[in-house]
Enzyme design. Structure first.
Site, PDB file in Angstrom:
ATOM      1  N   HIS A 142       7.286  -2.046  -0.742  1.00 48.89           N
ATOM      2  CA  HIS A 142       6.317  -2.284  -1.343  1.00 48.89           C
ATOM      3  C   HIS A 142       6.545  -3.243  -2.403  1.00 48.89           C
ATOM      4  O   HIS A 142       5.889  -4.436  -2.880  1.00 48.89           O
ATOM      5  CB  HIS A 142       5.685  -0.971  -2.207  1.00 48.89           C
ATOM      6  CG  HIS A 142       4.611  -1.145  -2.947  1.00 48.89           C
ATOM      7  ND1 HIS A 142       3.375  -1.355  -2.252  1.00 48.89           N
ATOM      8  CD2 HIS A 142       4.222  -1.132  -3.889  1.00 48.89           C
ATOM      9  CE1 HIS A 142       2.364  -1.346  -3.188  1.00 48.89           C
ATOM     10  NE2 HIS A 142       2.767  -1.165  -4.191  1.00 48.89           N
ATOM     11  N   ASP A 147       5.006   1.011   3.774  1.00 51.30           N
ATOM     12  CA  ASP A 147       6.019  -0.097   3.027  1.00 51.30           C
ATOM     13  C   ASP A 147       6.947   0.764   2.315  1.00 51.30           C
ATOM     14  O   ASP A 147       7.641   0.352   1.489  1.00 51.30           O
ATOM     15  CB  ASP A 147       5.218  -1.136   2.341  1.00 51.30           C
ATOM     16  CG  ASP A 147       4.521  -0.394   1.068  1.00 51.30           C
ATOM     17  OD1 ASP A 147       4.188   0.733   0.854  1.00 51.30           O
ATOM     18  OD2 ASP A 147       3.765  -1.223   0.450  1.00 51.30           O
ATOM     19  N   SER A 191      -0.197  -4.659  -5.582  1.00 50.94           N
ATOM     20  CA  SER A 191      -0.651  -3.358  -5.652  1.00 50.94           C
ATOM     21  C   SER A 191      -1.979  -2.867  -6.277  1.00 50.94           C
ATOM     22  O   SER A 191      -2.927  -3.403  -5.964  1.00 50.94           O
ATOM     23  CB  SER A 191       0.555  -2.670  -6.242  1.00 50.94           C
ATOM     24  OG  SER A 191       0.685  -1.191  -5.967  1.00 50.94           O
TER      25      SER A 191
END
Length: 436
Positions: A397, A365, A201
């Site tokens: 995610h 996602d 991320s």
């Protein structure tokens, strides 16, 4: 409420909401892997976590208190993230005051709340990224690290963590970037092999910023490759909702509006606003009865939500990684697709002090849209080093750091097998995958 009951409450929240935020417990039954010895060709690995993705500690000697029940002074360092006391009503006020940053428009820099020291424990170790709390209820990278250990890696030796103060964008985190460079060089010198960097991320943006500021000669010597998981390469639309009305990530004890106080006091949220060159100028991110906000309206957005410091934070950070200069190392870009993901938040007249009343979805996602995550494809042809892209259909995610398909793929990469599939459908069995 005693600490034992609080721990039980946290565990219940984590179990129910593990895919909606960093309240993760997909660590009780790690995927089965065969224990083996590390091969001579395998390079060491450094993991850079995402936003909220490692522990923070604090020590306080405060001139004033937000509530008389808050601690005024501590002799020792105590957990700041995650601190289980934040789940108590008054505890949340104390926690926000300890966690917040104070932004100075003149110096363009942030400082801790008066009387608060904050540090990142365990740099170079894996424990602060494996579990985010001392009770080991909120797991993050534990499953991945354990998978690697089962494959022959050694905690704090051949696999290490690089936690950081994720409240700060990299322009205010020079000391961390220097420590990361030292760690890379230390591991290279110890094992005489170039190092893999793995980010998840927002951590991927930190890795990209780091690599963009290293000479090519240094990267050629010390870096074997960069593995990115679920990177919001074009920014994340969700940050607009976070700063407008708050987002408690599914934690029922904390209101969105209350947690917004802390979420507005970090520089990383403005940094991760959707980048201007990615989205069409007429795409509406926030729709209200009075105005529709596009990427041309950020200054008005921050003014309308009464958070004008956010505009200055965005001005400071908007060019840190938005150009997406290629990292000039071999890249494995992996992300989830095929899940409904919000690309527009619709509010009523209560904006910004009420939750969205409707949503517009696109592919992604469930947290970041695929338009943003797929931007790593532009590096193909922009750099000499190979760029490998794998899309995981049906993978959320946060499950990127848990799912057995991803962990096995990472293991293959670390073992020197560069070839990667372009798509893996995690909804299919292994036999079905072979038939596709």
């Amino acid at each position: 409420m005693g600490s034992g009951r609080l721990a039980s409450a946290l565990l219940a929240v984590v179990l129910l909401h593990h895919s909606s935020g960093f309240w993760i417990i997909n660590v009780v039954f790690p995927p089965k892997t065969k224990t083996g010895a590390l091969s001579n060709s395998t390079s060491p690995l450094i993991i850079v976590p995402g936003n909220l993705g490692n522990r923070l500690e604090a020590k306080i000697d405060k001139p004033t208190l937000v509530h008389w029940l808050c601690y005024k002074k501590t002799e020792n360092w105590f957990p700041l993230w995650i601190d289980i006391n934040m789940f108590m009503p008054i505890g949340l006020d104390c926690w926000i005051d300890n966690m917040r940053l104070v932004y100075n428009r003149t110096t363009r820099r942030s400082t801790n709340s008066p009387g608060v020291e904050v540090r990142v424990p365990g740099f170079g170790q894996t424990y602060p990224i494996e579990f985010l709390d001392n009770s080991q209820l909120a797991g993050y990278f534990h499953t991945m690290v354990q998978h690697l250990v089962n494959a022959g890696y050694v905690r704090n030796e051949t696999v290490r963590g690089a936690p950081y103060d994720w409240r700060l964008a990299p322009n205010e985190n020079a000391e961390y970037l220097s420590k990361l460079q030292d760690l890379v060089e230390e591991m290279y010198n110890q094992y005489q092999k170039p190092v893999y960097l793995l980010g998840h991320s927002m951590g991927c943006h930190y890795v990209l910023y780091f690599l963009n500021h290293q000479p090519q000669e240094w990267k050629d010597k010390y870096i074997r490759g960069f593995i990115s998981l679920g990177a919001p390469w074009g920014g994340a639309i969700k940050t607009l909702r976070v700063m407008a009305s708050g987002e408690n990530d599914g934690i029922p004890m904390i209101s969105n509006i209350k947690i917004r106080e802390e979420q507005r006091m970090v520089t990383t949220n403005p940094w991760m606003l959707p980048f201007k060159d990615v989205w069409p100028k007429d795409h509406v991110f926030i729709s209200t009865p009075n105005f529709n906000y596009t990427n041309l309206d950020y200054e008005r957005f921050f003014k309308d939500i009464s958070f004008e410091d956010g505009w200055h934070m965005w001005e400071d950070t908007k060019n840190l990684t938005a150009a997406l200069h290629p990292p000039d190392v071999e890249v494995w870009c992996m992300y989830g697709v095929g899940l409904p993901t919000v690309v527009t938040y619709v509010y009523d007249d209560e904006f910004p002090n009420g939750d969205p009343v409707d949503f517009v979805y696109d592919d992604g996602d469930d947290t970041v849209d695929s338009k943003s995550m797929s931007l790593c494809k532009r590096w193909v042809g922009q750099q000499k080093k190979p760029v490998h892209v794998t899309e995981y259909r049906g993978l959320s995610h946060l499950d990127m750091v848990f799912h057995e398909e991803v962990l096995n793929q990472i293991q293959q990469i670390l073992q020197g097998k560069s070839d990667t599939p372009k798509e893996i459908d995690v909804r299919l069995s292994a036999k079905e995958q072979m038939m596709v």
